[in-house]
Design a protein around this motif. Structure first.
Motif, PDB file in Angstrom:
ATOM      1  N   CYS A  17       0.856  -1.189   0.000  1.00 38.64           N
ATOM      2  CA  CYS A  17       0.000   0.000   0.000  1.00 38.64           C
ATOM      3  C   CYS A  17       0.896   1.245   0.000  1.00 38.64           C
ATOM      4  O   CYS A  17       1.795   1.367   0.829  1.00 38.64           O
ATOM      5  CB  CYS A  17      -0.891  -0.003   1.241  1.00 38.64           C
ATOM      6  SG  CYS A  17      -1.815   1.519   1.469  1.00 38.64           S
ATOM      7  N   ASN A  19       0.081   4.158   0.716  1.00 38.25           N
ATOM      8  CA  ASN A  19      -0.338   5.057   1.788  1.00 38.25           C
ATOM      9  C   ASN A  19       0.231   4.659   3.149  1.00 38.25           C
ATOM     10  O   ASN A  19       0.827   5.473   3.843  1.00 38.25           O
ATOM     11  CB  ASN A  19      -1.874   5.095   1.823  1.00 38.25           C
ATOM     12  CG  ASN A  19      -2.402   6.145   2.778  1.00 38.25           C
ATOM     13  OD1 ASN A  19      -1.831   7.224   2.891  1.00 38.25           O
ATOM     14  ND2 ASN A  19      -3.475   5.811   3.477  1.00 38.25           N
ATOM     15  N   CYS A  20       0.077   3.346   3.522  1.00 36.88           N
ATOM     16  CA  CYS A  20       0.499   2.938   4.861  1.00 36.88           C
ATOM     17  C   CYS A  20       1.522   1.809   4.859  1.00 36.88           C
ATOM     18  O   CYS A  20       2.021   1.424   5.916  1.00 36.88           O
ATOM     19  CB  CYS A  20      -0.714   2.542   5.707  1.00 36.88           C
ATOM     20  SG  CYS A  20      -1.408   0.939   5.262  1.00 36.88           S
ATOM     21  N   CYS A  35      -6.259  -2.078   0.414  1.00 33.90           N
ATOM     22  CA  CYS A  35      -5.478  -2.193   1.643  1.00 33.90           C
ATOM     23  C   CYS A  35      -6.438  -2.511   2.786  1.00 33.90           C
ATOM     24  O   CYS A  35      -7.386  -1.758   3.029  1.00 33.90           O
ATOM     25  CB  CYS A  35      -4.731  -0.894   1.935  1.00 33.90           C
ATOM     26  SG  CYS A  35      -3.915  -0.928   3.545  1.00 33.90           S
ATOM     27  N   CYS A  38      -5.995   0.698   5.647  1.00 36.43           N
ATOM     28  CA  CYS A  38      -6.423   2.087   5.437  1.00 36.43           C
ATOM     29  C   CYS A  38      -7.428   2.212   4.294  1.00 36.43           C
ATOM     30  O   CYS A  38      -7.861   3.302   3.961  1.00 36.43           O
ATOM     31  CB  CYS A  38      -5.213   2.990   5.193  1.00 36.43           C
ATOM     32  SG  CYS A  38      -4.482   2.758   3.566  1.00 36.43           S
ATOM     33  N   SER A  40      -7.116   1.970   1.172  1.00 38.14           N
ATOM     34  CA  SER A  40      -6.651   2.544  -0.093  1.00 38.14           C
ATOM     35  C   SER A  40      -6.939   1.551  -1.211  1.00 38.14           C
ATOM     36  O   SER A  40      -6.930   0.344  -0.987  1.00 38.14           O
ATOM     37  CB  SER A  40      -5.146   2.794  -0.048  1.00 38.14           C
ATOM     38  OG  SER A  40      -4.867   3.889   0.771  1.00 38.14           O
TER      39      SER A  40
HETATM   40 ZN   LIG Z   1      -2.865   1.176   3.541  1.00 37.72          ZN
END
Ligand SMILES: [Zn+2]
Ligand SMILES: [Zn+2]
Length: 362
Positions: A17, A19-20, A35, A38, A40
């Motif tokens: 991911c 993002n995280c 994900c 989060c 995503s």
């Molecule tokens: Zn994530």
């Protein structure tokens, strides 16, 4: 502990991911990588695979088996790969490793049908399936709770072929004659035999032959059909979070399985066309004018459930939810059904005798 295989690095991959940093998994409901932490989302580009000519491209079908090991790119742990697996979960960090396509020996998958049925829906399909099993004990229906639903991409070969068959055989037509036996006249059935011959043309499309060590053709037939026209080009993103395997049966052997199935259909159609009462013999010689194939991964939810110390398995089509499997049989239910049939037959016979008597027949 000494390992009996070499662990290699950089041969599997994990979708991370952006993002995280967690591992993304394929979501059947959204048709994209999601994900789990989060939420995503990452879209997967799709394209349609096409059929290959069997005679010019089938290499005999190298089949690879045995153990292999890979270094998990996430934690550097050693991930063992048994048999024909191509995607597996890292036992140390839980990362969903997928072997890179370039590492496959033999044929590479042309495409796949992504899962659209989610795990929860598949369990629900299993519940509906066992409810319809008339011989299954009601306790088994109530207690039905599958252990673990395994989302598996089943390696399958899809065949198309245009066929022409020459046939020749001997069929029979039944007729009745009345013959005298002693001082009684009885009806006897006799057969008038005749020869048939001709040509039968038949084009076959989308014959599915499974080539997986974890499924059988019989199980696969139980959950067919698949909407094969919606297959997309192979992309390992679809495999994230799912199991997948390489073929364990060569393309040549799989083609022979497809030919057997076509042969059976051709025979049945010829017999149905002539509609005889009896078949003495039927010889069919088939020419397969053009054979095309596609190597696809088909989505299957697989599971088992325990009942009275025994394990039963079931399978759910990952696109349609159609289910198949083994269910326990209650001897009492079978007995009741047999008694029921006896009672109904008895009642009918009774009614016939009764009407015969009342109409003054005796
Ligand atoms: Zn994530
Ligand atoms: Zn790991």
């Amino acid at each position: 502990m000494e390992e009996d295989f070499v662990a290699e690095q950089g041969k599997t991959s994990i979708s991370k991911c952006t993002n995280c940093g967690a591992d993304m998994v394929f979501s059947p409901k959204r048709g994209s990588l999601v994900c789990p932490f989060c939420d995503s989302e990452k879209a997967i580009k799709v394209a349609t695979p096409s059929f290959r000519d069997f005679f010019s491209s089938a290499s005999g079908g190298f089949v690879e088996t045995g153990k292999a090991g890979y270094r998990c790119p996430n934690c550097d742990g050693l991930v063992k790969v048994e048999g024909f697996s191509t995607s597996m979960t890292c036992p140390y960090c839980g990362a969903t490793n997928v072997i890179n396509l370039s590492e496959f020996k033999g044929l590479k998958p042309d495409g796949l049908l992504p899962f659209t049925v989610s795990q929860e829906e598949a369990i629900e399909c299993g519940r509906k399936w066992i409810k319809k099993k008339i011989f299954a004990p009601s306790k088994a229906k109530k207690m039905f709770s599958p252990n673990e639903m395994n989302g598996l991409y089943v390696p399958s070969f899809i065949f198309n072929s245009d066929t022409t068959s020459k046939y020749e055989g001997r069929f029979g037509e039944e007729y009745q004659v009345e013959v005298k036996k002693g001082d009684q006249i009885v009806t006897e059935t006799r057969v008038r035999w005749y020869h048939v011959s001709g040509t039968w043309n038949r084009d076959f499309r989308d014959i599915v032959v499974e080539a997986c060590s974890k499924t059988t053709q019989r199980q696969m037939n139980g959950i067919l059909p698949y909407d094969l026209q919606n297959a997309v080009n192979y992309d390992k993103a679809f495999l994230a979070g799912f199991s997948s395997e390489r073929y364990d049966t060569s393309i040549t052997d799989s083609c022979n399985t497809a030919k057997d199935s076509m042969q059976q259909t051709i025979r049945n159609e010829i017999i149905r066309h002539h509609n005889p009462d009896r078949v003495d013999y039927l010889n069919v010689t088939t020419t397969y004018k053009k054979i095309e194939y596609e190597y696809l991964l088909l989505p299957v939810w697989q599971s088992e459930y325990p009942y009275k110390k025994k394990i039963y398995n079931f399978m759910v089509n990952g696109r349609t939810g159609k289910s198949t499997g083994k269910a326990p049989v209650s001897p009492l239910r079978v007995l009741f059904l047999v008694l029921g049939i006896v009672a109904v037959v008895g009642a009918i016979v009774g009614a016939i005798i009764y009407s015969y008597i009342t109409s003054g027949g005796v």
